[in-house]
Design a protein around this motif. Structure first.
Motif, PDB file in Angstrom:
ATOM      1  N   GLY A 187       5.260  11.729  -0.515  1.00 17.66           N
ATOM      2  CA  GLY A 187       4.912  10.811  -1.593  1.00 17.66           C
ATOM      3  C   GLY A 187       6.124  10.034  -2.064  1.00 17.66           C
ATOM      4  O   GLY A 187       6.079   8.816  -2.251  1.00 17.66           O
ATOM      5  N   PHE A 188       7.239  10.749  -2.223  1.00 18.85           N
ATOM      6  CA  PHE A 188       8.485  10.100  -2.653  1.00 18.85           C
ATOM      7  C   PHE A 188       9.040   9.190  -1.558  1.00 18.85           C
ATOM      8  O   PHE A 188       9.378   8.031  -1.797  1.00 18.85           O
ATOM      9  CB  PHE A 188       9.503  11.178  -3.032  1.00 18.85           C
ATOM     10  N   THR A 189       9.113   9.726  -0.330  1.00 23.63           N
ATOM     11  CA  THR A 189       9.666   8.926   0.771  1.00 23.63           C
ATOM     12  C   THR A 189       8.752   7.765   1.141  1.00 23.63           C
ATOM     13  O   THR A 189       9.218   6.732   1.623  1.00 23.63           O
ATOM     14  CB  THR A 189       9.897   9.810   2.007  1.00 23.63           C
ATOM     15  N   LEU A 241       0.831  -1.213   0.000  1.00 20.81           N
ATOM     16  CA  LEU A 241       0.000   0.000   0.000  1.00 20.81           C
ATOM     17  C   LEU A 241       0.863   1.259   0.000  1.00 20.81           C
ATOM     18  O   LEU A 241       0.553   2.239  -0.686  1.00 20.81           O
ATOM     19  CB  LEU A 241      -0.920  -0.003   1.220  1.00 20.81           C
ATOM     20  N   SER A 242       1.946   1.239   0.769  1.00 17.18           N
ATOM     21  CA  SER A 242       2.826   2.407   0.826  1.00 17.18           C
ATOM     22  C   SER A 242       3.446   2.695  -0.536  1.00 17.18           C
ATOM     23  O   SER A 242       3.545   3.853  -0.958  1.00 17.18           O
ATOM     24  CB  SER A 242       3.918   2.177   1.873  1.00 17.18           C
ATOM     25  N   GLY A 276       8.009   1.972   1.616  1.00 17.08           N
ATOM     26  CA  GLY A 276       7.332   0.736   1.232  1.00 17.08           C
ATOM     27  C   GLY A 276       8.308  -0.338   0.791  1.00 17.08           C
ATOM     28  O   GLY A 276       8.201  -1.504   1.202  1.00 17.08           O
ATOM     29  N   PHE A 277       9.273   0.051  -0.039  1.00 19.57           N
ATOM     30  CA  PHE A 277      10.267  -0.927  -0.481  1.00 19.57           C
ATOM     31  C   PHE A 277      11.122  -1.408   0.696  1.00 19.57           C
ATOM     32  O   PHE A 277      11.485  -2.588   0.774  1.00 19.57           O
ATOM     33  CB  PHE A 277      11.156  -0.325  -1.571  1.00 19.57           C
ATOM     34  N   THR A 278      11.438  -0.494   1.613  1.00 22.92           N
ATOM     35  CA  THR A 278      12.192  -0.893   2.803  1.00 22.92           C
ATOM     36  C   THR A 278      11.391  -1.870   3.654  1.00 22.92           C
ATOM     37  O   THR A 278      11.927  -2.850   4.191  1.00 22.92           O
ATOM     38  CB  THR A 278      12.559   0.344   3.638  1.00 22.92           C
ATOM     39  N   LEU A 303       3.403   6.051  -5.285  1.00 22.94           N
ATOM     40  CA  LEU A 303       3.482   6.212  -6.740  1.00 22.94           C
ATOM     41  C   LEU A 303       2.303   7.024  -7.278  1.00 22.94           C
ATOM     42  O   LEU A 303       2.475   7.868  -8.167  1.00 22.94           O
ATOM     43  CB  LEU A 303       3.525   4.834  -7.406  1.00 22.94           C
ATOM     44  N   VAL A 304       1.117   6.756  -6.742  1.00 24.79           N
ATOM     45  CA  VAL A 304      -0.058   7.533  -7.158  1.00 24.79           C
ATOM     46  C   VAL A 304       0.127   9.000  -6.798  1.00 24.79           C
ATOM     47  O   VAL A 304      -0.184   9.906  -7.586  1.00 24.79           O
ATOM     48  CB  VAL A 304      -1.337   6.966  -6.500  1.00 24.79           C
ATOM     49  N   HIS A 305       0.663   9.240  -5.614  1.00 22.96           N
ATOM     50  CA  HIS A 305       0.866  10.613  -5.155  1.00 22.96           C
ATOM     51  C   HIS A 305       1.882  11.334  -6.037  1.00 22.96           C
ATOM     52  O   HIS A 305       1.708  12.509  -6.378  1.00 22.96           O
ATOM     53  CB  HIS A 305       1.348  10.593  -3.705  1.00 22.96           C
TER      54      HIS A 305
END
Length: 386
Positions: A54-56, A23-24, A61-63, A29-31
């Motif tokens: 939005g970027f962080t 979800l993150s 999420g990947f972390t 990405l949508v943001h």
């Protein structure tokens, strides 16, 4: 369902963490792509902050995918990382003040109590192998070499002014993308030679790291082919049933356990182990009377053990070993010879049945017209009552 056993489980914590991670990433990405969807609270959060979260948020999420994988392996460090990241994802979702971030905030909040409830379950210490350490050191060293080296030689390059430019150049070069916006100066031989060295060193470092990542997957496939449980299967076993040995009764046991509880099988028959492994049944090819395979199968955390082969003597040894390793769980056994029922109880079994005696009684009672015997037989066989 019981809340403590069926909902708030280790698996629930892992799945919720994966859900938050996905979800993150999606919300971030949508943001980024849409610039955010305004809500009633948007006026209270500066635009720069909204763009930054939005970027962080995507990076978080990947972390968190990494921390979720660590949770799956029952690593304590994964629990600590997730405990830190969950509040961060919730805060990022709130600062995005977008309708898309509502599920992210909700799932993050729900995940916290489940994670803390199961905190004692994630008790494995992370001890990287020498290969993993070497891969990590090689990767960090290669990236540092490219970043600091190109920054020190920035006069030899077109487009490198800051450390960020140098890091960007290193990543682009190492990934062999080469956008062409940062290059060695046409007249600089030193810059060209350094670029070649950055490319070779970083490609080699990434290749080593990739090999380390793929090795566990290859080992898992080999383990499956050989009829052995993988480490991930071992780690997920909790409150499970351990089936010691394989016999005529084992398949009905597996069929009845499949939809209700986790279980693992220990057998010496390699062909049987391969067949079970092909069905994604956790199996270990070993002697069920030995301590080491029982410990690997998580006998200490098992709720019960079932022993039902055609060899009562071997079953007695397996029962003795299992009882020594876990004196609280239920041990259930089937005696092929009626006279061995008491012996298996003395070995440590809590309940012992004699299939031949039960079958004989049911047949005899059915022959003389006892309705309850026929009903019991149909119930045991899973047939509908007339």
């Amino acid at each position: 369902m019981k809340w403590t056993h069926d909902w708030v489980t280790v698996r629930a914590s892992i799945l919720l963490t994966f859900a938050v991670a996905v979800l993150s990433i999606i919300v971030g990405l949508v943001h980024i792509s849409t610039g955010g969807v305004d809500s009633a609270l948007a006026m209270y959060v500066p635009d720069g902050v909204r763009r930054a979260v939005g970027f962080t948020g995507t990076l978080t999420g990947f972390t968190m995918l990494g921390s979720a994988y660590a949770l799956k392996q029952r690593f304590r460090v994964g629990w600590y990382a997730t405990a830190i990241l969950l509040p961060i994802t919730a805060i990022q979702g709130l600062l995005q003040v977008s309708p898309f971030s509502v599920p992210l905030v909700a799932v993050s909040v729900v995940s916290v109590p489940a994670l803390f409830y199961n905190r004692t379950r994630f008790d494995r210490t992370f001890s990287p192998s020498p290969t993993q350490l070497a891969a990590g050191i090689a990767l960090v060293t290669a990236l540092s070499y490219g970043t600091f080296g190109s920054y020190a030689l920035r006069e030899e390059f077109d487009g490198i002014v800051t450390l960020t430019d140098a890091f960007y150049y290193t990543i682009v070069t190492a990934s062999t993308v080469g956008y062409g916006d940062v290059t060695a100066a046409p007249s600089s031989e030193l810059g060209k030679l350094f670029s070649i060295s950055v490319l070779l060193i970083n490609v080699a470092a990434f290749a080593v790291a990739l090999g380390v990542l793929l090795t566990p997957a290859i080992e898992a496939q080999l383990s499956k082919a050989l009829g052995r449980m993988t480490d991930s299967q071992f780690n997920l076993l909790d409150e499970h049933v351990v089936i010691l040995g394989y016999g005529d009764l084992t398949e009905p046991i597996i069929e009845n356990l499949s939809d209700s509880v986790q279980f693992a099988v220990i057998t010496t028959d390699e062909s049987v182990a391969r067949r079970l492994s092909d069905r994604d049944i956790p199996v270990l090819t070993a002697d069920p009377s030995d301590e080491e395979p029982l410990q690997r199968a998580g006998i200490a955390d098992a709720r019960a053990a079932i022993v039902a082969t055609e060899n009562d003597a071997k079953d007695a040894l397996a029962i003795l070993t299992a009882r020594q390793l876990n004196d609280e769980m239920q041990i259930l056994a089937a005696a092929m010879q009626r006279e061995n029922v008491a012996k298996l109880r003395h070995a440590g079994a809590d309940r012992v049945i004699s299939p031949s005696e039960i079958g004989g009684r049911l047949l005899a009672n059915s022959a003389i017209g006892k309705r309850d015997a026929e009903a019991a037989s149909q119930q045991l066989l899973g047939e509908e009552l007339d």
